[in-house]
Design an enzyme around this catalytic site. Structure first.
Site, PDB file in Angstrom:
ATOM      1  N   ARG A  26      -7.989 -13.354  61.477  1.00 21.65           N
ATOM      2  CA  ARG A  26      -8.194 -13.946  62.798  1.00 21.65           C
ATOM      3  C   ARG A  26      -7.183 -15.061  63.034  1.00 21.65           C
ATOM      4  O   ARG A  26      -6.835 -15.804  62.124  1.00 21.65           O
ATOM      5  CB  ARG A  26      -9.623 -14.491  62.923  1.00 21.65           C
ATOM      6  CG  ARG A  26     -10.662 -13.443  63.202  1.00 21.65           C
ATOM      7  CD  ARG A  26     -12.065 -14.025  63.162  1.00 21.65           C
ATOM      8  NE  ARG A  26     -12.712 -13.811  61.886  1.00 21.65           N
ATOM      9  CZ  ARG A  26     -13.917 -14.261  61.563  1.00 21.65           C
ATOM     10  NH1 ARG A  26     -14.606 -14.987  62.435  1.00 21.65           N
ATOM     11  NH2 ARG A  26     -14.425 -14.022  60.375  1.00 21.65           N
ATOM     12  N   ARG A  60     -30.320 -13.172  58.590  1.00 24.52           N
ATOM     13  CA  ARG A  60     -29.193 -13.932  59.104  1.00 24.52           C
ATOM     14  C   ARG A  60     -28.841 -13.374  60.487  1.00 24.52           C
ATOM     15  O   ARG A  60     -28.584 -12.187  60.649  1.00 24.52           O
ATOM     16  CB  ARG A  60     -27.988 -13.812  58.186  1.00 24.52           C
ATOM     17  CG  ARG A  60     -26.778 -14.582  58.709  1.00 24.52           C
ATOM     18  CD  ARG A  60     -25.485 -13.962  58.265  1.00 24.52           C
ATOM     19  NE  ARG A  60     -24.338 -14.679  58.809  1.00 24.52           N
ATOM     20  CZ  ARG A  60     -23.124 -14.160  58.881  1.00 24.52           C
ATOM     21  NH1 ARG A  60     -22.895 -12.943  58.452  1.00 24.52           N
ATOM     22  NH2 ARG A  60     -22.134 -14.852  59.397  1.00 24.52           N
ATOM     23  N   HIS A  86     -21.271 -20.519  60.854  1.00 23.36           N
ATOM     24  CA  HIS A  86     -21.400 -20.874  59.428  1.00 23.36           C
ATOM     25  C   HIS A  86     -22.401 -22.013  59.230  1.00 23.36           C
ATOM     26  O   HIS A  86     -22.370 -22.703  58.205  1.00 23.36           O
ATOM     27  CB  HIS A  86     -20.052 -21.292  58.819  1.00 23.36           C
ATOM     28  CG  HIS A  86     -19.058 -20.187  58.703  1.00 23.36           C
ATOM     29  ND1 HIS A  86     -17.715 -20.369  58.923  1.00 23.36           N
ATOM     30  CD2 HIS A  86     -19.197 -18.881  58.386  1.00 23.36           C
ATOM     31  CE1 HIS A  86     -17.064 -19.229  58.756  1.00 23.36           C
ATOM     32  NE2 HIS A  86     -17.951 -18.303  58.421  1.00 23.36           N
ATOM     33  N   GLU A 111     -26.140 -18.952  51.076  1.00 17.63           N
ATOM     34  CA  GLU A 111     -26.787 -18.772  52.369  1.00 17.63           C
ATOM     35  C   GLU A 111     -28.110 -18.026  52.254  1.00 17.63           C
ATOM     36  O   GLU A 111     -29.058 -18.290  52.990  1.00 17.63           O
ATOM     37  CB  GLU A 111     -25.834 -18.035  53.318  1.00 17.63           C
ATOM     38  CG  GLU A 111     -24.625 -18.867  53.718  1.00 17.63           C
ATOM     39  CD  GLU A 111     -23.563 -18.062  54.435  1.00 17.63           C
ATOM     40  OE1 GLU A 111     -23.455 -18.189  55.660  1.00 17.63           O
ATOM     41  OE2 GLU A 111     -22.840 -17.299  53.757  1.00 17.63           O
ATOM     42  N   ASN A 149     -28.954  -9.532  55.236  1.00 21.05           N
ATOM     43  CA  ASN A 149     -27.748  -9.870  55.991  1.00 21.05           C
ATOM     44  C   ASN A 149     -27.130  -8.552  56.432  1.00 21.05           C
ATOM     45  O   ASN A 149     -26.431  -7.894  55.667  1.00 21.05           O
ATOM     46  CB  ASN A 149     -26.778 -10.674  55.129  1.00 21.05           C
ATOM     47  CG  ASN A 149     -25.559 -11.149  55.896  1.00 21.05           C
ATOM     48  OD1 ASN A 149     -25.314 -10.728  57.031  1.00 21.05           O
ATOM     49  ND2 ASN A 149     -24.770 -12.009  55.282  1.00 21.05           N
TER      50      ASN A 149
END
Length: 438
Positions: free
Chosen positions: A286, A140, A227, A425, A55
């Site tokens: 965010r 990823r 996601h 993940e 990742n």
């Protein structure tokens, strides 16, 4: 699967504007190895395979090495770790930490603040502690656009197509591709596999992914969702826990980045993030959804540049903008202590999460098998579970444990189960690699 037998390497240039950094990819030389031999390799001849999952972020490289039994499909973690401080500015030392289970094997400074140097260090550690032969490297990749609705083996043509998508995720995709290039050099005998955050949301119907813009713009700018790897993994875990092959669910991935996915028969039919990961819920820093007219006012009346507005929306908003902290634990602690700023920030966050719970319940015609909380906040905040589910789905934390893979926090008699599911993940990416190796 390839048009030729050569893998293009790419030169990475970092250009800096006032508030943003981006990497530009361009082909410079040919990496001389025959990729067709790797892609056509028969993995069924070996029962045990080692898969490395990477990742790659803007200044970090996380990894997990898995050992796979191809006969039983069992996947177990062997080594994991991360390199941080991979910046061209050199203002921090590039540090790498590697663990075997809970035991720290290495905590050291590496020679160069680059993804290639970090991966070289990781490769040496893997060879000395575990495996000489990596069969596949899973990556990823944040954005696959409409070109990559599913995981794929990354050959030279796929790499070239991926480089054309960098504008869709300029803060993420170039670094993901840097990891692919570094891995191709370091493990020349391994399959390179791309697993896309956007892929799981490829099933969202047109009426849900289309923005109400003029048609020529709506064809170019649409909802993609993110996601996806996490949402897919926890939905599968929830279905298994409930003993069902298919479920309708509302999945909340709540961490520093946050999104909700509306799931029907195990497939995503809507999600809160949109064309970029900025949309939807307020997040750590965010903004999430705001009135677009505010952006116009900032540009036209307040004198901000587009780069400054982007920085405000990505880095100065969300929990951080309201409370001064993007750390959810700090905000929750302040909420419990009655601090007005922290309390407002947490209430704004919880309110928006609950709002999408109601909206997606309606989309599913109130036929919801379970609600899923996952991610750093979703897995670890009973306060949030209570605020979101209050008045809708009574919960109890009597059987809740942070150590459980799945905790059922539904109160007795609840028709809709409320589950806390630990996401993984990296394991999901490893499983995608196994599928493509068969």
């Amino acid at each position: 699967m390839m048009n030729n037998s050569r893998l293009l390497l790419w030169r990475f240039q970092r250009t800096t504007s006032k508030n943003t950094k981006r990497i530009v990819l361009e082909p410079t030389r040919v990496f001389s190895r025959v990729m067709t031999r790797v892609i056509s390799r028969d993995f069924s001849t070996q029962t045990k395979q080692d898969i490395l999952v990477l990742n790659a972020g803007s200044s970090s490289l996380k990894f997990n090495l898995f050992s796979v039994d191809m006969g039983s499909n069992s996947v177990s973690s062997v080594l994991n770790g991360a390199a941080n401080g991979l910046t061209v500015t050199g203002d921090v030392d590039p540090v790498i930490k590697i663990k075997q289970g809970d035991k720290t094997l290495i905590s050291d400074v590496i020679s160069s603040p680059t993804h290639s140097a970090a991966l070289s260090f990781i490769a040496d550690t893997i060879r000395s502690h575990s495996s000489e032969n990596i069969s596949a490297v899973g990556h990823r990749i944040v954005h696959g656009g409409t070109v990559f609705p599913e995981s794929c083996i990354v050959d030279d043509s796929a790499l070239e197509e991926l480089s054309q998508l960098n504008s869709l995720a300029p803060l993420h995709n170039p670094h993901n591709l840097a990891g692919i290039v570094a891995a191709a050099e370091t493990f020349p005998g391994a399959l390179q596999v791309g697993v896309f955050d956007t892929g799981y949301h490829a099933t969202i119907p047109e009426h849900a992914h289309t923005y109400a813009l003029p048609r020529q713009l709506a064809n170019k700018y649409r909802k993609y969702g993110f996601h996806g790897t996490s949402h897919k993994y926890v939905v599968e875990q929830a279905a298994q826990f409930l003993g069902k092959e298919r479920i309708n669910a509302i999945s909340f991935h709540l961490g520093n980045g946050c999104s909700v996915a509306c799931i029907k028969d195990n497939k995503s039919i809507d999600t809160t993030m949109g064309y970029t990961p900025l949309a939807g819920l307020p997040m750590g820093s965010r903004s999430g959804d705001i009135d677009p007219s505010i952006i116009i006012k900032l540009l036209q009346d307040e004198g901000y540049t587009s780069e400054e507005v982007s920085d405000i929306l990505h880095n100065q908003s969300g929990l951080y903008g309201i409370s001064g902290s993007s750390d959810s634990l700090t905000v929750e602690r302040g909420y419990k202590n009655g601090d007005p700023g922290y309390k407002l920030a947490f209430n704004v966050f919880a309110y928006n999460v609950k709002k999408f719970l109601g909206a997606y319940t309606a989309v599913l015609n109130n036929e919801v098998d379970c609600i899923i909380f996952t991610g750093g906040i979703g897995e670890n905040s009973p306060l949030l579970h209570n605020l979101v589910c209050e008045g809708l789905h009574p919960v109890t934390h009597d059987n809740y444990s942070r150590d459980n893979q799945v905790s059922d926090i539904s109160a007795a008699g609840s028709s809709t189960r409320v589950l806390v599911v630990k996401t993984n993940e990296e394991l999901a990416i490893a499983r995608e690699c196994v599928k493509l190796m068969r």
